[in-house]
Design a protein around this motif. Structure first.
Motif, short mmCIF file in Angstrom:
data_model
loop_
_atom_site.label_atom_id
_atom_site.label_comp_id
_atom_site.label_asym_id
_atom_site.label_seq_id
_atom_site.Cartn_x
_atom_site.Cartn_y
_atom_site.Cartn_z
N LEU A 222 0.85 -1.18 0.00
CA LEU A 222 0.00 0.00 0.00
C LEU A 222 0.89 1.23 0.00
CD1 LEU A 222 -3.00 0.86 0.19
CD2 LEU A 222 -2.74 0.85 2.67
N ASN A 223 0.76 2.08 -1.05
CA ASN A 223 1.72 3.17 -1.18
C ASN A 223 1.11 4.56 -1.33
OD1 ASN A 223 0.90 3.06 -3.95
ND2 ASN A 223 2.45 1.47 -4.30
N SER A 224 -0.20 4.71 -1.12
CA SER A 224 -0.78 6.05 -1.16
C SER A 224 -2.05 6.09 -0.34
CB SER A 224 -1.08 6.50 -2.60
OG SER A 224 -2.27 5.92 -3.07
N ALA A 225 -2.37 7.30 0.19
CA ALA A 225 -3.57 7.48 0.99
C ALA A 225 -4.83 7.35 0.14
CB ALA A 225 -3.55 8.85 1.67
N SER A 226 -4.69 7.42 -1.18
CA SER A 226 -5.85 7.24 -2.07
C SER A 226 -6.15 5.77 -2.33
CB SER A 226 -5.61 7.96 -3.40
OG SER A 226 -4.47 7.43 -4.06
#
Length: 814
Positions: free
Chosen positions: A438-442
């Motif tokens: 998981l690499n983004s808050a979106s």
């Protein structure tokens, strides 16, 4: 004509916190200020045995009752012929229990001068003085008492005794640890599909992997316990490696905290606690139980449980358990197929007892779920997506486990028992899966499909003795034991795709990448041998009111790692040993009150300094995790409570100023409240609450995370279930449960966290007779309000909880 027969048996977050605090406080205050008169009454009631006898023919129920109480029961066979009984549940003295079984039959029980009990026609009050009581032809139904090791506490959800490792079977009041022994009854009534479902009843335990992940791991008191470290009758390396079934379990025993002296070092070096499975054995009564089940979305299944005893004195026993399930789960596009078969054989002679167990489990999951790794670049956690979604959206796993165990005990004298056991297990995995990052808050994430072939061959040995003797006024139970676990692991690990991008709010489901044409040769990955020798003595004073346990275990660890690509040795191998002590105290100021304390250590394999540090290649001795614990247990008669406080300090290796050394430490301190039994007639409780302060005392390179909250350790945990038998509908039981877990941190820096979780479950079951056949119908709904939530592990992996799940089943005893 009658004749003698002899048979032997064997809420919102703030409110939740307030509730938890009140639970813990009320437990302490109630024990401290319990009126003496009530305490004396409870002490008397504590001696009453608890029963959980299923409905059936009157003869069957009476025979089961006679075996469990050890009474001589005189019956005229013509009086009971064709009559049925609803069975018996709860805590009873002998005569009231008999008459409860006979309710509605037109019969009553009376005690005779010789101490036996006799059945006769119920007399009308008006005729008692005018009519003589007929002398009935006699049928003697005699039995020894059911083994105390299987005695159920009131409510039948917890057993009084459990295995305390080398110390043997101990009553929960006599063991200087916080331990709970969950029964086959609670497993069946909650429709548990694996050990993870059973452990949800314990407030100190949380599952730390996705429900349909490849493997099933747990956290106890804030420290990881892997599924491969679950013991079978106290022996490691024998239960299925990735997911442990429960259809063959008579008890699931949970002992909290490190336990190297009691059980030896587990293969993974876990220190949070120990979990032990006690397999089912054939009872004296023949059993032919079949069941059907349904789980949403559309998983259908069946179970079989058959038990018989043979021989002049029922000395030979056979118990066969089987389970098969298949269908679509509640997760998008996920399919499940699983099978479990077990055969349990036993012989019980006057002095010799022998058991043999064979277990075969297979499981296939298509679109297997994996937990997320959190990228170092992630600055904010994304919201929670729908919990029916599937991640990473492709993949499968196929598991096969086969175990064989032979164990024997022999009483050399009434005071000396020797035992030995040997077992083996073969575990195989064939999976294509990817750990999504998981690499983004979106919600963006990426993964890479890896083909993993994994095979573990294990052998386990144990031998020992327990000796009882007295030295003046001091009683001794000396326990000696030796264990050995050898484990060889082979692996094949290769990428079968490039980078696959997706999003948790709009996942892309793709076909699982093909492995066609790729080599499937496995290479050696790891070999390990754990050998230990232990000695302990439990000294008893003042008629067992004071019990002191002292002992130590020497553990040797030998391990060799291999390159998973080439199979070549990685380094010179590992070989170290350590001595771990235990000191335990039990003080019983009253028969039903136990004050206890312990100091005990756990072991984890030491590490080797990595390349890039100034001491690269240095080998460290096994890490010693140290626990101090104290508590009070009270058996109130039909309900029992435990309040315990603990501190666990676990070391770890960190790099400081370029030197790799054992200078890191995580310290978990906490208080636990556990409750089980009948709070009132027809009302049962199971569970409790726990508060844990997990702190990284020394963590991170050069101590940059010192003082932060430990990863995956929530401050508050509550698991509290209740059951109610409405008087208006005989045979009906309504159930409910709340499981609450407070906020948890995902990273050591404490920048990322997941919010609190509250899950509600409800259920009902109904026991009845259909054409003289006892039938039980069960319905359970897990995650009633379909709450979407993240969960995490002590390593910082995150995963989604399961959506609302409906479970239905029906079982019949033929």
């Amino acid at each position: 004509m009658s004749h003698p027969a002899y048979r032997q048996a064997t809420m919102p977050a703030l409110r939740i916190r307030q509730i938890a605090g009140l639970m813990l406080l009320s437990g302490l205050l109630s024990m401290a200020y319990m009126p003496r008169a009530y305490a004396e009454t409870v002490q008397e009631n504590a001696a009453l045995p608890a029963f959980n006898i299923n409905a059936g023919s009157l003869d069957q129920v009476l025979n089961a009752y006679a075996r469990q109480t050890g009474i001589l029961l005189v019956i005229d066979a013509s009086l009971t012929q064709g009559k049925q009984s609803r069975g018996l549940r709860g805590q009873y003295d002998v005569l009231p229990g008999l008459n409860a079984i006979l309710a509605g039959s037109g019969l009553q029980a009376v005690i005779q001068d010789n101490g036996s009990y006799k059945l006769q026609k119920a007399l009308q009050a008006s005729s008692v003085t005018s009519e003589a009581v007929d002398t009935l032809p006699e049928v003697a139904v005699s039995s020894k008492r059911l083994s105390e090791n299987n005695a159920l506490y009131a409510g039948a959800q917890v057993a009084r005794k459990g295995r305390a490792g080398i110390l043997g079977q101990r009553d929960f009041l006599d063991v200087p640890f916080n331990a709970t022994n969950y029964t086959a009854e609670v497993i069946a009534d909650q429709q548990a599909r694996s050990i993870g479902d059973v452990l949800q009843n314990d407030p100190s335990v949380r599952q730390t992997s996705a429900r349909t992940n490849i493997n099933e791991d747990f956290s106890i008191r804030g420290f990881t316990v892997a599924s491969q470290d679950i013991a079978l009758n106290g022996m490691y390396g024998l239960m299925p490696y990735f997911r442990v079934p429960v259809e063959m379990a008579e008890r699931v025993e949970v002992l909290k905290g490190p336990s190297a002296l009691l059980n030896g070092m587990p293969p993974s070096g876990n220190v949070g606690g120990s979990i032990n499975i006690v397999p089912k054995r054939a009872a004296d009564e023949a059993l032919s139980r079949f069941g059907v089940s349904y789980m949403s979305d559309s998983v259908y299944g069946g179970t079989a449980d058959l038990g018989r005893r043979f021989g002049e004195n029922n000395e030979f026993g056979v118990r066969l358990n089987g389970m098969y399930r298949k269908g679509d789960t509640a997760l998008d596009q996920q399919k499940l197929e699983e099978f479990m078969g077990s055969l349990a054989l036993d012989y019980r002679g006057e002095r010799l007892r022998v058991t043999a167990d064979l277990i075969n489990q297979q499981q296939t999951i298509n679109k297997v779920v994996r937990q997320f790794t959190v990228s170092d670049t992630l600055t904010n956690m994304p919201g929670v997506p729908g919990n029916q979604l599937n991640y990473p959206g492709y993949g499968y796993s196929q598991m096969k486990d086969r175990s064989m165990v032979l164990r024997g005990e022999y009483d050399l004298t009434d005071a000396v028992m020797v035992y030995a056991g040997v077992g083996s297990r073969n575990s195989q995995m064939d999976a294509v899966a990817g750990n999504p990052v998981l690499n983004s808050a979106s919600g963006n994430y990426n993964s890479m499909a890896m083909w993993q072939l994994f095979e573990v061959n294990s052998e386990s040995f144990e031998a020992g003795s327990r000796i009882k003797f007295d030295t003046g006024p001091v009683g001794h139970q000396v326990s000696l034991g030796a264990t050995k676990v050898s484990q060889n692991t082979d692996i094949h690990f290769v990428a079968v795709s490039g980078n696959i991008n997706s999003n948790i709010f709009a996942p892309v489901y793709i076909d699982t990448p093909s492995t066609s044409g790729l080599s499937d040769n496995k290479v050696k990955y790891n070999t390990m041998t754990l050998t230990s020798y232990a000695l302990a003595d439990t000294l008893s004073f003042m008629d067992d009111k004071v019990q002191v346990t002292l002992g130590a275990r020497h553990q040797s660890v030998e391990q060799q790692a291999y390159n998973f690509v080439t199979g070549a040795k990685s380094g010179a191998g590992y070989g170290q040993g350590a001595l771990t002590p235990v000191a335990g105290l039990v003080f019983k100021p009253q028969e039903n009150v136990s004050l206890y304390a312990n100091y005990i250590e756990g072991l984890s394999q030491g590490q080797v300094a990595p390349v890039g540090t100034s001491n690269a290649g240095q080998m460290f001795s096994p890490y010693k995790t140290k626990q101090k614990e104290a508590g009070v247990k009270v058996d109130w008669g039909k309900i029992a409570t435990t309040v315990s406080i603990f501190e666990i300090e676990r070391p770890s290796a960190v790099t400081t100023n370029g030197v790799y050394r054992v200078s890191g430490e995580q310290r978990n301190r906490g208080i636990e409240f556990n409750v089980f039994g009948e709070v009132a007639s027809g009302v049962r409780l199971l569970g409790g609450g726990a508060y844990t302060q997990g702190k990284q005392v020394k963590a991170g390179e050069d101590g940059k995370f010192n003082g932060n909250t430990a990863v995956g350790v929530p401050a508050w945990q509550i698991s509290l279930g209740s059951e109610w038998d409405p008087l208006a509908i005989s045979g009906l039981t309504l159930t409910s449960r709340v499981i609450y877990t407070s906020k948890q941190y995902v990273d050591q820096a404490n920048n990322l966290s997941i919010p609190s979780i509250t899950r509600f479950d409800i259920g009902a079951r109904y026991k009845t007779m259909l054409n003289a056949t006892p039938v039980t119908l069960r319905a359970n709904i897990e995650n009633l309000f379909n709450r979407d939530y993240w969960n995490t592990s002590n390593e910082g992996y995150i995963y989604l909880g399961m959506p609302r799940t409906l479970l239905l089943s029906a079982t019949a005893d033929f």
